[in-house]
Design a protein around this motif. Structure first.
Motif, PDB file in Angstrom:
ATOM      1  N   GLY A  32       0.803  -1.218   0.000  1.00  0.00           N
ATOM      2  CA  GLY A  32       0.000   0.000   0.000  1.00  0.00           C
ATOM      3  C   GLY A  32       0.833   1.263   0.000  1.00  0.00           C
ATOM      4  N   ILE A  33       2.030   1.183  -0.611  1.00  0.00           N
ATOM      5  CA  ILE A  33       2.944   2.324  -0.611  1.00  0.00           C
ATOM      6  C   ILE A  33       2.686   3.215  -1.825  1.00  0.00           C
ATOM      7  CG2 ILE A  33       5.375   3.010  -0.614  1.00  0.00           C
ATOM      8  CD1 ILE A  33       4.474   1.468   1.900  1.00  0.00           C
ATOM      9  N   PHE A  34       2.725   4.522  -1.591  1.00  0.00           N
ATOM     10  CA  PHE A  34       2.525   5.478  -2.681  1.00  0.00           C
ATOM     11  C   PHE A  34       3.899   5.928  -3.190  1.00  0.00           C
ATOM     12  CE2 PHE A  34      -1.326   6.024   0.016  1.00  0.00           C
ATOM     13  CZ  PHE A  34      -2.207   5.409  -0.861  1.00  0.00           C
ATOM     14  N   TRP A  35       4.372   5.202  -4.184  1.00  0.00           N
ATOM     15  CA  TRP A  35       5.726   5.361  -4.720  1.00  0.00           C
ATOM     16  C   TRP A  35       5.750   6.477  -5.746  1.00  0.00           C
ATOM     17  CZ3 TRP A  35       7.427   2.166  -9.371  1.00  0.00           C
ATOM     18  CH2 TRP A  35       8.783   2.356  -9.640  1.00  0.00           C
ATOM     19  N   CYS A  36       6.763   7.323  -5.667  1.00  0.00           N
ATOM     20  CA  CYS A  36       6.832   8.513  -6.513  1.00  0.00           C
ATOM     21  C   CYS A  36       6.883   8.163  -7.991  1.00  0.00           C
ATOM     22  CB  CYS A  36       8.059   9.336  -6.120  1.00  0.00           C
ATOM     23  SG  CYS A  36       8.303  10.819  -7.124  1.00  0.00           S
ATOM     24  N   LEU A  41      11.313  18.924  -5.232  1.00  0.00           N
ATOM     25  CA  LEU A  41      11.248  17.505  -5.585  1.00  0.00           C
ATOM     26  C   LEU A  41      10.121  16.825  -4.826  1.00  0.00           C
ATOM     27  CD1 LEU A  41      15.058  16.583  -5.473  1.00  0.00           C
ATOM     28  CD2 LEU A  41      13.692  17.147  -7.495  1.00  0.00           C
ATOM     29  N   TRP A  42       9.758  15.636  -5.302  1.00  0.00           N
ATOM     30  CA  TRP A  42       8.879  14.758  -4.542  1.00  0.00           C
ATOM     31  C   TRP A  42       9.711  13.620  -3.960  1.00  0.00           C
ATOM     32  CZ3 TRP A  42       6.673  17.572  -8.501  1.00  0.00           C
ATOM     33  CH2 TRP A  42       5.437  18.175  -8.228  1.00  0.00           C
ATOM     34  N   ARG A  43       9.255  13.085  -2.826  1.00  0.00           N
ATOM     35  CA  ARG A  43      10.000  12.018  -2.146  1.00  0.00           C
ATOM     36  C   ARG A  43       9.664  10.664  -2.761  1.00  0.00           C
ATOM     37  NH1 ARG A  43       8.039  15.703   1.483  1.00  0.00           N
ATOM     38  NH2 ARG A  43       9.634  16.827   2.704  1.00  0.00           N
ATOM     39  N   THR A  44      10.586   9.725  -2.643  1.00  0.00           N
ATOM     40  CA  THR A  44      10.379   8.416  -3.278  1.00  0.00           C
ATOM     41  C   THR A  44       9.168   7.700  -2.713  1.00  0.00           C
ATOM     42  OG1 THR A  44      11.562   6.506  -4.169  1.00  0.00           O
ATOM     43  CG2 THR A  44      11.860   6.973  -1.805  1.00  0.00           C
ATOM     44  N   ILE A  45       8.859   7.887  -1.424  1.00  0.00           N
ATOM     45  CA  ILE A  45       7.541   7.548  -0.887  1.00  0.00           C
ATOM     46  C   ILE A  45       6.844   8.883  -0.662  1.00  0.00           C
ATOM     47  CG2 ILE A  45       6.210   6.466   0.970  1.00  0.00           C
ATOM     48  CD1 ILE A  45       8.538   4.617   1.474  1.00  0.00           C
ATOM     49  N   GLU A 105       7.950  11.681   4.872  1.00  0.00           N
ATOM     50  CA  GLU A 105       8.961  12.733   4.855  1.00  0.00           C
ATOM     51  C   GLU A 105      10.346  12.227   5.218  1.00  0.00           C
ATOM     52  OE1 GLU A 105       7.787  16.108   7.136  1.00  0.00           O
ATOM     53  OE2 GLU A 105       6.030  16.550   5.866  1.00  0.00           O
ATOM     54  N   THR A 106      10.465  10.984   5.690  1.00  0.00           N
ATOM     55  CA  THR A 106      11.778  10.423   6.009  1.00  0.00           C
ATOM     56  C   THR A 106      12.388   9.704   4.808  1.00  0.00           C
ATOM     57  OG1 THR A 106      10.941   8.278   6.794  1.00  0.00           O
ATOM     58  CG2 THR A 106      11.028  10.074   8.392  1.00  0.00           C
ATOM     59  N   ALA A 111       7.572   0.178   3.642  1.00  0.00           N
ATOM     60  CA  ALA A 111       8.245   1.419   3.262  1.00  0.00           C
ATOM     61  C   ALA A 111       9.745   1.226   3.128  1.00  0.00           C
ATOM     62  CB  ALA A 111       7.938   2.505   4.294  1.00  0.00           C
ATOM     63  N   GLU A 112      10.335   0.382   3.980  1.00  0.00           N
ATOM     64  CA  GLU A 112      11.781   0.203   3.950  1.00  0.00           C
ATOM     65  C   GLU A 112      12.260  -0.301   2.600  1.00  0.00           C
ATOM     66  OE1 GLU A 112      13.854   1.329   6.317  1.00  0.00           O
ATOM     67  OE2 GLU A 112      11.939   2.122   7.053  1.00  0.00           O
ATOM     68  N   HIS A 113      11.459  -1.121   1.943  1.00  0.00           N
ATOM     69  CA  HIS A 113      11.844  -1.626   0.624  1.00  0.00           C
ATOM     70  C   HIS A 113      12.136  -0.466  -0.318  1.00  0.00           C
ATOM     71  CE1 HIS A 113      11.677  -3.896  -3.159  1.00  0.00           C
ATOM     72  NE2 HIS A 113      10.861  -2.953  -3.602  1.00  0.00           N
ATOM     73  N   TYR A 114      11.280   0.533  -0.350  1.00  0.00           N
ATOM     74  CA  TYR A 114      11.443   1.651  -1.263  1.00  0.00           C
ATOM     75  C   TYR A 114      12.557   2.598  -0.804  1.00  0.00           C
ATOM     76  CZ  TYR A 114       7.159  -0.029  -3.372  1.00  0.00           C
ATOM     77  OH  TYR A 114       6.225  -0.818  -4.009  1.00  0.00           O
ATOM     78  N   LYS A 115      12.696   2.740   0.493  1.00  0.00           N
ATOM     79  CA  LYS A 115      13.754   3.611   1.022  1.00  0.00           C
ATOM     80  C   LYS A 115      15.138   3.035   0.765  1.00  0.00           C
ATOM     81  CE  LYS A 115      11.056   5.524   4.886  1.00  0.00           C
ATOM     82  NZ  LYS A 115      11.010   5.664   6.361  1.00  0.00           N
TER      83      LYS A 115
END
Length: 372
Positions: A220-224, A273-277, A281-282, A344-348
């Motif tokens: 359910g992650i909103f990926w950029c 810019l937009w964040r990768t998630i 904001e982290t 979220a960690e996967h995308y970060k």
């Protein structure tokens, strides 16, 4: 941001794009799951391989050539496609369809147009008849197997937002070019199905994917970058369709696009810019997704779909992209290839690397920003 500055940045970015070189795909044979999870897949690097990062790279080059209204990059295109045909094409899948997106626009001007026209027609037919489908006829997001360019990862029952740009835009362009109703109708179907399962009504954002087997949107992650595939992709799709698209369907796509853009604007970081998630904001700020979002917004403004109040966000994004072009033309802060993650960690944890699609999406955004 003047045209002079934009053209200077465009020149740097395009020269770097065409000189990204090749990759050492042999290393992928030893890649483990942990390596893959960070996006460090060697075949994704460089400009020479026939896969989606390079396919998007070619599309940016094609868009730039179209802007100049000449054939300045045709020698590069001729060599790129000839070299890949000589090597032998990889497995047919969604991601390896991406190079056909640029090819559709240039194949009539190639030295052997019939060869490439037949190749593109064969790929369009394969999408219709050979690509595995999910429930409800969705384009299953089949990709190249890691470490084996002739194999595939099936991703059973999964639709990904990436597919809209990697395959559906091409199918529609082929349908428009050769007036094949079935291809045009299937492109409409795929856009509607992907919206049905990926658009989040609570936030106005897009999920990365949907699994018919899991019956959910994974983490359910909103990926950029995933969201940016829609922001830019739907506007590119509407451009290609012109007045041939049913008015009700067109309005539905526009309404979804506007809903997404309105959800994106408050999430833009102070940097532009937009964040990768998008909602975290982290998570790190990411340039390739920002570029495609900015390009999509600018296309919406030019089309009269968005009013001038959206210009400020687009300008901030363009300025941020320019700040992220290094002296040698490398587009910085681009996330590597990203599979679907469950948290979220996967995308970060996706690595930041120079990528052909990063160069390309920056090019597309900068070209859209040029004031004619």
């Amino acid at each position: 941001m003047t045209n002079e500055i934009l053209l200077e940045k465009i020149h740097l970015v395009v020269e770097k794009l065409m000189n990204l070189g090749g990759c050492d795909a042999e290393q992928d044979k030893n890649a483990d799951d942990a390596t893959a999870a960070t996006g460090m897949i060697q075949r994704d690097f460089g400009i020479e391989e026939w896969d989606w990062p390079q396919g998007i790279g070619l599309y940016g080059l094609y868009k730039l050539q179209s802007f100049y209204k000449d054939s300045r990059y045709m020698e590069f295109f001729e060599n790129w496609f000839a070299n890949n045909l000589k090597l032998g094409l990889p497995s047919k899948n969604v991601n390896t369809t991406a190079p056909f997106l640029a090819l559709t626009g240039i194949m009539d001007d190639m030295k052997d147009p019939e060869l490439y026209q037949n190749l593109a027609k064969e790929q369009a037919k394969w999408l219709m008849e050979g690509l595995p489908k999910t429930k409800e006829g969705g384009f299953q997001h089949v990709t190249s197997a890691i470490g084996n360019r002739n194999g595939v990862e099936l991703h059973n029952g999964q639709v990904w937002v990436d597919t809209l740009v990697m395959a559906v835009l091409f199918l529609n362009k082929m349908g428009q070019k050769y007036d094949v109703p079935e291809w045009k109708e299937e492109a409409v179907h795929q856009f509607l199905l992907h919206i049905k399962y990926l658009y989040d009504k609570q936030t106005g954002l897009f999920h990365h994917g949907w699994s018919f087997e899991r019956n959910d949107n994974f983490g359910g992650i909103f990926w950029c970058r995933g969201n940016s595939w829609f922001t830019y992709g739907v506007m590119d799709y509407l451009d290609a369709c012109g007045d041939q698209l049913d008015k009700g369907v067109r309005q539905y796509l526009i309404d979804t696009y506007k809903g997404q853009v309105n959800a994106l604007l408050p999430l833009q970081a102070p940097s532009g810019l937009w964040r990768t998630i998008l909602t975290d904001e982290t998570s790190y700020e990411e340039v390739s997704g920002t570029a495609a979002i900015a390009a999509g917004i600018l296309k919406g403004i030019k089309a009269g779909i968005l009013d001038e109040s959206y210009q400020e966000a687009a300008d901030k994004a363009i300025e941020a992209i320019c700040r992220n072009v290094a002296e040698d033309g490398t587009v910085l802060n681009v996330s590597a290839g990203t599979g679907i993650g469950l948290n979220a960690e996967h995308y970060k944890n996706i690595a930041i690397m120079p990528m052909a699609y990063g160069q390309s999406l920056a090019l597309i955004a900068l070209v859209e920003a040029l004031k004619l």
